[in-house]
Write an enzyme that holds these catalytic residues in place. Sequence first.
Site, PDB file in Angstrom:
ATOM      1  N   ASP A   1       5.710  -5.268  -2.534  1.00 10.23           N
ATOM      2  CA  ASP A   1       5.793  -4.756  -3.908  1.00 10.23           C
ATOM      3  C   ASP A   1       6.918  -5.456  -4.666  1.00 10.23           C
ATOM      4  O   ASP A   1       7.938  -5.819  -4.074  1.00 10.23           O
ATOM      5  CB  ASP A   1       6.039  -3.237  -3.840  1.00 10.23           C
ATOM      6  CG  ASP A   1       5.758  -2.541  -5.158  1.00 10.23           C
ATOM      7  OD1 ASP A   1       5.217  -3.184  -6.081  1.00 10.23           O
ATOM      8  OD2 ASP A   1       6.085  -1.347  -5.258  1.00 10.23           O
TER       9      ASP A   1
ATOM     10  N   SER B   1      -7.757  -0.836  -3.121  1.00 11.03           N
ATOM     11  CA  SER B   1      -8.977  -0.463  -3.849  1.00 11.03           C
ATOM     12  C   SER B   1      -8.630   0.054  -5.248  1.00 11.03           C
ATOM     13  O   SER B   1      -9.485   0.110  -6.115  1.00 11.03           O
ATOM     14  CB  SER B   1      -9.798   0.560  -3.059  1.00 11.03           C
ATOM     15  OG  SER B   1      -8.961   1.415  -2.338  1.00 11.03           O
TER      16      SER B   1
ATOM     17  N   ASN C   1      -6.251  -1.488  -7.085  1.00 12.15           N
ATOM     18  CA  ASN C   1      -5.784  -2.639  -7.873  1.00 12.15           C
ATOM     19  C   ASN C   1      -6.834  -3.141  -8.873  1.00 12.15           C
ATOM     20  O   ASN C   1      -6.510  -3.888  -9.793  1.00 12.15           O
ATOM     21  CB  ASN C   1      -5.332  -3.804  -6.978  1.00 12.15           C
ATOM     22  CG  ASN C   1      -3.965  -3.592  -6.342  1.00 12.15           C
ATOM     23  OD1 ASN C   1      -3.670  -4.110  -5.278  1.00 12.15           O
ATOM     24  ND2 ASN C   1      -3.096  -2.818  -7.006  1.00 12.15           N
TER      25      ASN C   1
END
Length: 227
Positions: free
Chosen positions: A16, A62, A64
């Site tokens: 991240d 899923s 994104n």
Amino acid sequence: MGEGAEGARHVAIIMDGNGRWAKARHLPRAIGHQRGVEAVRKLVRSLKDTSIECLTLYAFSSENWKRPEDEVGDLMNLMRKFVKSDLPEFISNDVKLHILGDWRGLAPDIVEMLEDALERTSNGSRTLAVALNYGSQQEIARAASAAAREGDITPDAIARHLDTAALPPLDLLIRTSGEVRLSNFLLWQCAYAEMMFVDTLWPDFTPAHLAEALEQFAGRERRYGGR
Ligand code: FPP
């Protein structure tokens, strides 16, 4: 008795902070993702010097798909470029590719490229597992349905149908960029994993950071519910 931790065999990372890394430099987000891929490449090269048998990376969730179309396109293109350029190196470095998630729902050229890469790296001894179009709740639901078709829905039966069934148990989960949440990643597999949340933004995360995390891991005592 508590078990003294040995070297971590399976490490997973929520990569991240690419966007914030780019923003801090007044660069487009795409450059942050590009530098994120560079960080991945360096980490994969360093695996042979560690205890890690499997490194699992959260590359595309899923959720994104909700990002702007051009950013989704950039991430898919980076994936295409990464696999194309680094496949020979995976093969020569004995790295075996594994994919988690609904990756067969990605663009047909990516599916084809990944199938080819899976086949050509199948003899590797260390695994790079990439989560693509992955959501942990969806994975658990799929595994539970598959278990139900076979008989009782037990924890063991579910585990046998998870996308990680062929991988060693998860030892350590790392999330970069200071956020402290799992974001639908490896919820089942984290049951007994150690967790580390580090402030470093993903493009700045180096093999030295990983080595430091592994050292800390080795110092932690894991009890698995015992004492
Ligand atoms: C988080 O940064 C990162 C992602 C959503 C994607 C991670 C993808 C890569 C590192 C590149 C592709 C991976 C491979 C294996 C080729 P963010 O955009 O959420 O950052 P922010 O929270 O700072 O905005």
